[in-house]
Structure formats: structure tokens, C-alpha cells
Design an enzyme around this catalytic site. Structure first.
Site, PDB file in Angstrom:
ATOM      1  N   ASP A 158      10.384   6.425  -6.780  1.00 45.48           N
ATOM      2  CA  ASP A 158      10.614   6.372  -8.225  1.00 45.48           C
ATOM      3  C   ASP A 158       9.849   7.425  -9.004  1.00 45.48           C
ATOM      4  OD1 ASP A 158      12.386   4.201  -8.439  1.00 45.48           O
ATOM      5  OD2 ASP A 158      10.755   2.847  -7.945  1.00 45.48           O
ATOM      6  N   HIS A 163       3.597   1.330  -1.999  1.00 45.26           N
ATOM      7  CA  HIS A 163       4.826   0.850  -1.370  1.00 45.26           C
ATOM      8  C   HIS A 163       4.514  -0.260  -0.384  1.00 45.26           C
ATOM      9  CE1 HIS A 163       8.715   0.803   0.587  1.00 45.26           C
ATOM     10  NE2 HIS A 163       9.144   1.375  -0.511  1.00 45.26           N
TER      11      HIS A 163
HETATM   12  C1  LIG Z   1       5.352  -1.349  -4.689  1.00 40.26           C
HETATM   13  C2  LIG Z   1       4.301  -2.450  -4.781  1.00 40.26           C
HETATM   14  C3  LIG Z   1       4.916  -3.675  -5.469  1.00 40.26           C
HETATM   15  C4  LIG Z   1       3.870  -2.808  -3.354  1.00 40.26           C
HETATM   16  O1  LIG Z   1       3.147  -3.966  -3.468  1.00 40.26           O
HETATM   17  P1  LIG Z   1       2.342  -4.672  -2.281  1.00 40.26           P
HETATM   18  O2  LIG Z   1       2.783  -4.212  -0.948  1.00 40.26           O
HETATM   19  O3  LIG Z   1       2.433  -6.109  -2.582  1.00 40.26           O
HETATM   20  O4  LIG Z   1       0.913  -4.098  -2.466  1.00 40.26           O
HETATM   21  P2  LIG Z   1      -0.164  -4.703  -3.452  1.00 40.26           P
HETATM   22  O5  LIG Z   1       0.435  -4.851  -4.814  1.00 40.26           O
HETATM   23  O6  LIG Z   1      -0.745  -5.919  -2.819  1.00 40.26           O
HETATM   24  O7  LIG Z   1      -1.244  -3.544  -3.484  1.00 40.26           O
HETATM   25  C5  LIG Z   1      -2.317  -3.381  -2.540  1.00 40.26           C
HETATM   26  C6  LIG Z   1      -3.504  -2.814  -3.293  1.00 40.26           C
HETATM   27  O8  LIG Z   1      -3.180  -1.544  -3.862  1.00 40.26           O
HETATM   28  C7  LIG Z   1      -3.238  -1.606  -5.292  1.00 40.26           C
HETATM   29  N1  LIG Z   1      -2.042  -0.951  -5.815  1.00 40.26           N
HETATM   30  C8  LIG Z   1      -0.820  -0.945  -5.244  1.00 40.26           C
HETATM   31  N2  LIG Z   1       0.041  -0.267  -5.991  1.00 40.26           N
HETATM   32  C9  LIG Z   1      -0.653   0.151  -7.064  1.00 40.26           C
HETATM   33  C10 LIG Z   1      -0.320   0.906  -8.182  1.00 40.26           C
HETATM   34  N3  LIG Z   1       0.923   1.368  -8.360  1.00 40.26           N
HETATM   35  N4  LIG Z   1      -1.263   1.173  -9.101  1.00 40.26           N
HETATM   36  C11 LIG Z   1      -2.519   0.735  -8.936  1.00 40.26           C
HETATM   37  N5  LIG Z   1      -2.904   0.015  -7.870  1.00 40.26           N
HETATM   38  C12 LIG Z   1      -1.990  -0.278  -6.950  1.00 40.26           C
HETATM   39  C13 LIG Z   1      -3.202  -3.086  -5.638  1.00 40.26           C
HETATM   40  O9  LIG Z   1      -3.817  -3.339  -6.865  1.00 40.26           O
HETATM   41  C14 LIG Z   1      -3.923  -3.678  -4.466  1.00 40.26           C
HETATM   42  O10 LIG Z   1      -5.288  -3.476  -4.649  1.00 40.26           O
HETATM   43  P3  LIG Z   1      -6.361  -4.594  -4.193  1.00 40.26           P
HETATM   44  O11 LIG Z   1      -6.186  -4.711  -2.700  1.00 40.26           O
HETATM   45  O12 LIG Z   1      -7.653  -4.028  -4.621  1.00 40.26           O
HETATM   46  O13 LIG Z   1      -5.951  -5.856  -4.913  1.00 40.26           O
HETATM   47  C15 LIG Z   1       3.063  -1.987  -5.580  1.00 40.26           C
HETATM   48  O14 LIG Z   1       2.535  -0.850  -4.949  1.00 40.26           O
HETATM   49  C16 LIG Z   1       3.404  -1.701  -7.030  1.00 40.26           C
HETATM   50  O15 LIG Z   1       3.421  -2.612  -7.841  1.00 40.26           O
HETATM   51  N6  LIG Z   1       3.673  -0.410  -7.370  1.00 40.26           N
HETATM   52  C17 LIG Z   1       4.058  -0.060  -8.727  1.00 40.26           C
HETATM   53  C18 LIG Z   1       5.517  -0.372  -8.983  1.00 40.26           C
HETATM   54  C19 LIG Z   1       6.451   0.608  -8.276  1.00 40.26           C
HETATM   55  O16 LIG Z   1       6.253   1.815  -8.294  1.00 40.26           O
HETATM   56  N7  LIG Z   1       7.491   0.027  -7.671  1.00 40.26           N
HETATM   57  C20 LIG Z   1       8.513   0.809  -6.973  1.00 40.26           C
HETATM   58  C21 LIG Z   1       8.456   0.531  -5.506  1.00 40.26           C
HETATM   59  S1  LIG Z   1       9.515   1.624  -4.619  1.00 40.26           S
END
Ligand SMILES: CC(C)(COP(=O)(O)OP(=O)(O)OC[C@H]1O[C@@H](n2cnc3c(N)ncnc32)[C@H](O)[C@@H]1OP(=O)(O)O)[C@@H](O)C(=O)NCCC(=O)NCCS
Length: 375
Positions: free
Chosen positions: A309, A258
Site C-alpha cells: 500500500d 505485514h
Molecule cells: C499489517 C498489520 C495489520 C500486521 O499486523 P500484525 O501481523 O498483527 O502485527 P502487529 O500489529 O501485531 O505488529 C507487531 C509489532 O509491530 C508494530 N507495528 C506493526 N505495524 C506497524 C505500523 N504500521 N506502525 C507502527 N508499528 C507497527 C506493532 O505495534 C507491534 O509492536 P509491539 O510488538 O511492540 O506491540 C500491521 O502491520 C498494521 O497495522 N500496519 C498498518 C496498516 C497497513 O499498512 N495495512 C496494510 C497491510 S498490506
């Protein structure tokens, strides 16, 4: 750089609607646990978000009557849903264009008075469940079921979807899921709605913008993919191997992580509990068990927490909702928050128009078409 950071931690507006403080989500000052633990209804929550206080008994009565009086959609709107009920069309695209159409059919859509905005808000809130249930049935080759204005929001939706009166535990589960999804501070779709509202566009355009933004898999589209994953893991029979392979190929595991919550998503524990209660001793128990296995693995291997979710996928599945329309259920709830934010933006408006930092070349000379080539 700001854009690479996705505006992370940037304060972009002031609001009185909802807050996330120390991993606690509150609506107008009420921690969501207050609403969940005291059996608040989704309708009370909508009222709270729109008015920044809970309704009195008579206000509640009036508000719910207004919603119920507007459940129905016109034949013209139903016909348009029928045309869009082909299997290959994305359900969120259908919702987006149908909400847009409501604005076309409302002759008062361009009026901006407080009364007109309120009427448009009630109509949107009341008709979206009917649009979704009508679409879900038509898409399955079933006849749409007219709404019943003797039923509350959650109960009426389940009735329109399945044609049966839902059990108390099912109504309670949907009511709670709707409350938990109703608002979430400045999430991507709410921000999009506020940007649109700041241009003084109409409420239908703002909600259409928000639906388009919620559609993406990094925002609302995740729970649909969570259920796909549960089915794939059930078929493959090895949760750990499945997740290892996905993570090794740099794939995100849907329903985890998140932007704001790092220790716990406060909505998730309620959904987990609901998923447990609804699946206990039923054919659906497997979905809860697999979810727990995934949660344990993700916590230990990546330190990632489940978000709203993750368990909502199991809850919705048990309620008889097809995974292809999970995100529509999210929209059906979040429209309450979007409308609150649109009204707040309209109340203290300033055009939202940030600047960008240009990175490309400057002072180029125009070369005529016939002499132009790129190596
Ligand atoms: C929600 C989300 C977009 C937040 O994104 P963010 O704040 O930009 O965080 P990041 O995507 O930069 O993630 C930080 C790190 O955790 C990892 N990570 C985050 N969510 C992850 C996931 N669901 N699965 C695997 N790795 C994940 C990223 O790969 C990143 O790793 P790194 O630092 O080695 O590159 C992201 O966690 C995600 O894509 N989750 C899956 C989709 C989801 O469930 N969305 C609903 C949100 S309520």
C-alpha cells in the site's frame, strides 16, 4: 490464544491459486516477477488465477472479448450509483452495495452451474471498473463516461475516469499495479469470501462480503491513509518529527508492516520503481521523496518494511486517482482473486465453521425483569 493471535500462521484451506513461500508471491506457480518482467497483462493474470494456467493466444482473444462485451452497466445501476454519490458516503460502502445490487438485477444470480458461475464472474470483473469510474465522476459532479470496448482493462478504466486516452506509461503502471494486487493467498477478504462461498451462497454475496472486509484500514483501507499522511508531512515540513510523534502516541504508520512478510513485501519494489519513474522531473516528485524519507525512518527506528500500500498511494495519485477511491482500485484488482477462490471453494466445498473457546460464566439462573439489577 488463537483469537488473540488473529489466526496467525494457521493453515485454514488448501489452494492452487497463489502462494507465499520465503517472501515470494506466486500465482498458480508463476512468481509475480515472471509476470511483471515479461509485460503480462492484467487480463492474462485474471485468466491465470481462474484457470491455473496462462491462456493460449486464441483463449486470450476470447476471454478479453468477453470482458469487453460486459464493460457496460445498465441505466438502473447508474441511477443507483447517482443516488449514492454524496460526498459523505464511504466509497467502499457504495461499491459494496452496488455489487450487491448487480446480483439483484441478474436474473440468473441464483444459478450455480459452471456456465452460470462463469458468466457471473465475467460480468462482475468487467463491470466493477465501470461502477468505480461512474461513481468517481458523479461524486465530483461530472457526467459519467461510457466504457470503450476497443480498450483493454487498465486503459479503459483510465479513460472512463479522466475522459482522456492515457499515456503508455500510465497504462503500464496501472496494469502492473492491478497484477500486483490481484491475489494474495488467504488474506482477510479472501478468507471472508471463501467462508461465504462455503455456505453455498451466490457469487455476488461472496464478493460483497469480501468488499466489506477489504474496507477496513488494517487491510485495504491503508493506501488512502498513506496519501493523507504524505500530505500531512508535506504541510508540517518535518518527516522525522511527524513520525516520532505518531509512534510515541502508539499510532500505526499506514503502509508499513505485514502479517506474513517480515523482510520484504515482493510487490513493494515494483510499486516503488513505478512511483519513481512516474514522478521523476514532475510536480509529483515530492511524494516520492517524502516516501523515501518515511521508509528510511521506519526501517531504522522500528525495523518495519513498507507494504504494497505504501508506494501504490503515490502511483495512484499520479495517475489522477483521488485518494478517497484508492481502496476501490484495490478491490477492482482483487476481485480477480476473490472469484478464483470462490470457484475453488465451490469445487471442493466443505462448510467453514470453526469453533470458539467460551470464556464467560456458565449455568446462570434466569431472574425476572422486575427483580433484575446490576451493582
Ligand atoms: C499489517 C498489520 C495489520 C500486521 O499486523 P500484525 O501481523 O498483527 O502485527 P502487529 O500489529 O501485531 O505488529 C507487531 C509489532 O509491530 C508494530 N507495528 C506493526 N505495524 C506497524 C505500523 N504500521 N506502525 C507502527 N508499528 C507497527 C506493532 O505495534 C507491534 O509492536 P509491539 O510488538 O511492540 O506491540 C500491521 O502491520 C498494521 O497495522 N500496519 C498498518 C496498516 C497497513 O499498512 N495495512 C496494510 C497491510 S498490506
Amino acid at each position: 490464544m488463537v483469537e488473540e493471535n488473529g489466526l496467525k500462521d494457521l493453515i485454514a484451506c488448501h489452494t492452487r491459486i497463489s502462494s507465499i513461500i520465503d517472501d515470494h508471491l506466486a500465482y498458480a506457480g508463476y512468481d509475480i516477477s515472471e509476470l511483471m518482467d515479461n509485460q503480462a497483462s492484467f487480463e492474462e493474470t485474471i485468466y491465470l488465477l481462474w484457470n491455473l494456467r496462462l491462456p493460449t493466444a486464441s483463449e486470450y482473444e476470447k476471454f478479453t472479448s468477453e470482458l469487453r462485451a460486459n464493460y457496460e452497466i445498465s441505466d438502473a445501476v447508474e441511477q443507483c450509483i447517482l443516488i449514492q454519490s454524496r460526498k459523505h458516503l464511504h466509497p467502499m460502502s457504495v461499491l459494496r452495495s452496488t455489487v450487491s445490487l448487480l446480483g439483484v438485477y441478474n436474473v440468473h444470480a441464483e444459478e450455480r452451474s459452471l456456465e452460470a458461475t462463469y458468466e457471473q464472474s465475467i460480468q462482475l470483473m468487467a463491470k466493477i471498473p465501470t461502477i468505480i469510474a461512474t461513481f468517481a465522476r458523479l461524486r465530483n459532479g461530472q457526467t459519467p463516461i461510457a466504457p470503450r470496448n476497443d480498450l483493454g482493462f487498465a486503459e479503459n478504466f483510465l479513460y472512463m475516469l479522466t475522459g482522456k486516452e492515457a499515456q503508455a506509461i500510465e497504462i503500464e503502471a496501472l496494469n502492473k499495479a492491478l497484477i500486483l494486487h490481484a491475489d494474495h493467498e488467504l488474506n482477510a477478504s479472501t478468507f471472508a469470501a471463501r467462508v461465504c462461498a462455503s455456505t453455498l451462497s451466490d457469487i455476488y454475496s461472496c464478493v460483497t462480503t469480501a468488499i466489506g472486509t477489504l474496507k477496513g484500514p488494517l487491510h485495504g483501507g491503508a493506501n488512502e491513509r498513506v496519501f493523507d499522511m504524505l500530505q500531512e508531512i508535506r504541510a508540517c515540513g518535518d518527516t522525522e518529527a511527524y513520525l516520532q510523534q505518531k509512534l510515541a502516541s502508539q499510532e500505526k504508520i499506514m503502509g508499513f508492516g505485514h502479517r506474513v512478510y517480515k523482510k520484504q513485501d515482493p510487490r513493494e519494489s515494483y510499486l516503488r520503481q513505478m512511483a519513481k519513474e512516474l514522478t521523476q522531473k514532475t510536480e509529483h516528485e515530492i511524494w516520492y521523496q517524502l516516501s523515501r524519507e518515511i521508509e528510511d525512518y521506519m526501517k531504522h527506528s522500528k525495523g518495519l518494511i513498507p507494504n504494497v500500500d505504501f508506494y501504490s498511494a503515490t502511483v495512484y495519485h499520479v495517475l489522477g486517482i483521488d485518494s478517497s477511491i484508492f481502496t476501490l482500485i484495490f478491490a477492482m484488482s482483487r476481485v480477480a482473486g476473490w472469484i478464483a477462490h470462490i470457484q475453488e471453494q465451490q469445487g471442493f466445498n466443505k462448510l467453514i465453521r470453526p469453533r470458539s473457546h467460551y470464556l464467560g460464566p456458565e449455568k446462570l439462573s434466569y431472574i425476572p425483569l422486575e427483580r433484575r439489577s446490576y451493582a
